[in-house]
Design an enzyme around this catalytic site. Sequence first.
Site, PDB file in Angstrom:
ATOM      1  N   ASP A 125      -2.000 -12.563  -3.395  1.00  0.00           N
ATOM      2  CA  ASP A 125      -3.216 -12.349  -3.871  1.00  0.00           C
ATOM      3  C   ASP A 125      -4.623 -13.540  -3.605  1.00  0.00           C
ATOM      4  OD1 ASP A 125      -5.098 -10.638  -5.220  1.00  0.00           O
ATOM      5  OD2 ASP A 125      -4.787 -11.387  -6.941  1.00  0.00           O
ATOM      6  N   TRP A 178      -9.868 -17.050  -0.880  1.00  0.00           N
ATOM      7  CA  TRP A 178      -9.572 -18.287  -0.256  1.00  0.00           C
ATOM      8  C   TRP A 178     -10.388 -18.634   0.877  1.00  0.00           C
ATOM      9  CZ3 TRP A 178      -7.846 -19.587   4.641  1.00  0.00           C
ATOM     10  CH2 TRP A 178      -7.232 -20.638   4.877  1.00  0.00           C
ATOM     11  N   SER A 220      -1.789  -2.352  -0.042  1.00  0.00           N
ATOM     12  CA  SER A 220      -1.420  -1.120  -1.017  1.00  0.00           C
ATOM     13  C   SER A 220      -2.116   0.215  -0.600  1.00  0.00           C
ATOM     14  CB  SER A 220      -2.100  -1.415  -2.558  1.00  0.00           C
ATOM     15  OG  SER A 220      -3.619  -1.494  -2.687  1.00  0.00           O
ATOM     16  N   GLU A 247      -4.485   1.622  -2.323  1.00  0.00           N
ATOM     17  CA  GLU A 247      -5.497   1.400  -2.741  1.00  0.00           C
ATOM     18  C   GLU A 247      -6.647   0.702  -1.932  1.00  0.00           C
ATOM     19  OE1 GLU A 247      -3.152   2.669  -6.057  1.00  0.00           O
ATOM     20  OE2 GLU A 247      -3.016   0.813  -4.818  1.00  0.00           O
ATOM     21  N   ASN A 248      -5.794  -0.175  -0.715  1.00  0.00           N
ATOM     22  CA  ASN A 248      -6.783  -1.340  -0.042  1.00  0.00           C
ATOM     23  C   ASN A 248      -7.473  -0.373   1.080  1.00  0.00           C
ATOM     24  OD1 ASN A 248      -4.009  -3.763  -0.060  1.00  0.00           O
ATOM     25  ND2 ASN A 248      -5.982  -3.496  -1.413  1.00  0.00           N
ATOM     26  N   TRP A 249      -7.035   1.010   1.231  1.00  0.00           N
ATOM     27  CA  TRP A 249      -7.852   1.618   2.237  1.00  0.00           C
ATOM     28  C   TRP A 249      -9.311   1.878   1.899  1.00  0.00           C
ATOM     29  CZ3 TRP A 249      -5.596   2.297   6.772  1.00  0.00           C
ATOM     30  CH2 TRP A 249      -4.144   2.313   6.699  1.00  0.00           C
ATOM     31  N   ARG A 263      -1.402  -9.435 -13.744  1.00  0.00           N
ATOM     32  CA  ARG A 263      -1.305  -7.780 -13.585  1.00  0.00           C
ATOM     33  C   ARG A 263      -0.226  -7.354 -12.555  1.00  0.00           C
ATOM     34  NH1 ARG A 263      -6.785  -8.691 -12.036  1.00  0.00           N
ATOM     35  NH2 ARG A 263      -7.235  -8.077 -10.010  1.00  0.00           N
ATOM     36  N   SER A 278      -0.245  -4.492 -10.437  1.00  0.00           N
ATOM     37  CA  SER A 278      -1.313  -3.801  -9.393  1.00  0.00           C
ATOM     38  C   SER A 278      -0.290  -2.731  -8.651  1.00  0.00           C
ATOM     39  CB  SER A 278      -1.597  -4.827  -8.254  1.00  0.00           C
ATOM     40  OG  SER A 278      -2.824  -5.768  -8.900  1.00  0.00           O
TER      41      SER A 278
END
Length: 243
Positions: A20, A25, A65, A67-69, A194, A196
């Site tokens: 994460d 960063w 993930s 959701e990363n799209w 969390r 995720s």
Amino acid sequence: MADLPIDPKKLPVHVAFIMDDNGRWAQRRGLPRHLGHKAACMRLSSLLRHCRDLGIKVTSFFAFSTENWNRPKDEIDHLMEYLWMFFQNNIDELVKSGTKVYVSGERDRLPKDTLEICDRAVELTKDNDRFAFNICLDYGGRDEIVRAARLFASDCLEGKAKPSDLTEQSFRSYLFAPDLPDVDLLIRTSGEERLSNYLLYEIAYSEFVFANVYWPDFDDRELDKCLVEYSKRNRRFGGLSRG
């Protein structure tokens, strides 16, 4: 090797990582977010090597993930490029070290180049049995469970199975990596606490450690600290404490 007091007998068999805050960063260093993902892939290489040196048999890494799209296309393109570079740079070492590669997640949306090099790594390492490396791409824990349920339902419709056949063990056979053991230790970097939507079926009895460093800064010593913490845990699996 680790310079912290880690009892080899108390090492986890399967460690899963949520990598994460790569973008943050980079931003804190005045860099584009995508260079955080490049640093993340470099860190993945070194930590995978360190896990093998310690004797940790199975590692899983949450690389991308479902959701990363929703992220910007430019960032996704760079991330897929860095994943391609990771396999290109490490595939020989994976083969020689006896590491078997697993790729967990859906395939349809992955770029052709990324999919091809993942498939190549899986094919070249399919007979390895010393270590297992599971990279989760276009992966979601709920998606995996729903997919498994659909596969079982399909087998029932085709007469290959009956509803009464379903057990925890038989359900596992429909998961992305059915022959991997459950996760013993889940580590998430960045201080976020969390899950995720990660490996929801496989972490039923996992220990969790949340490391307060960004993934590109999560070096061998940071991992060793997590392993020391894990070694102090009393894993009861629903039973009584052993003292």
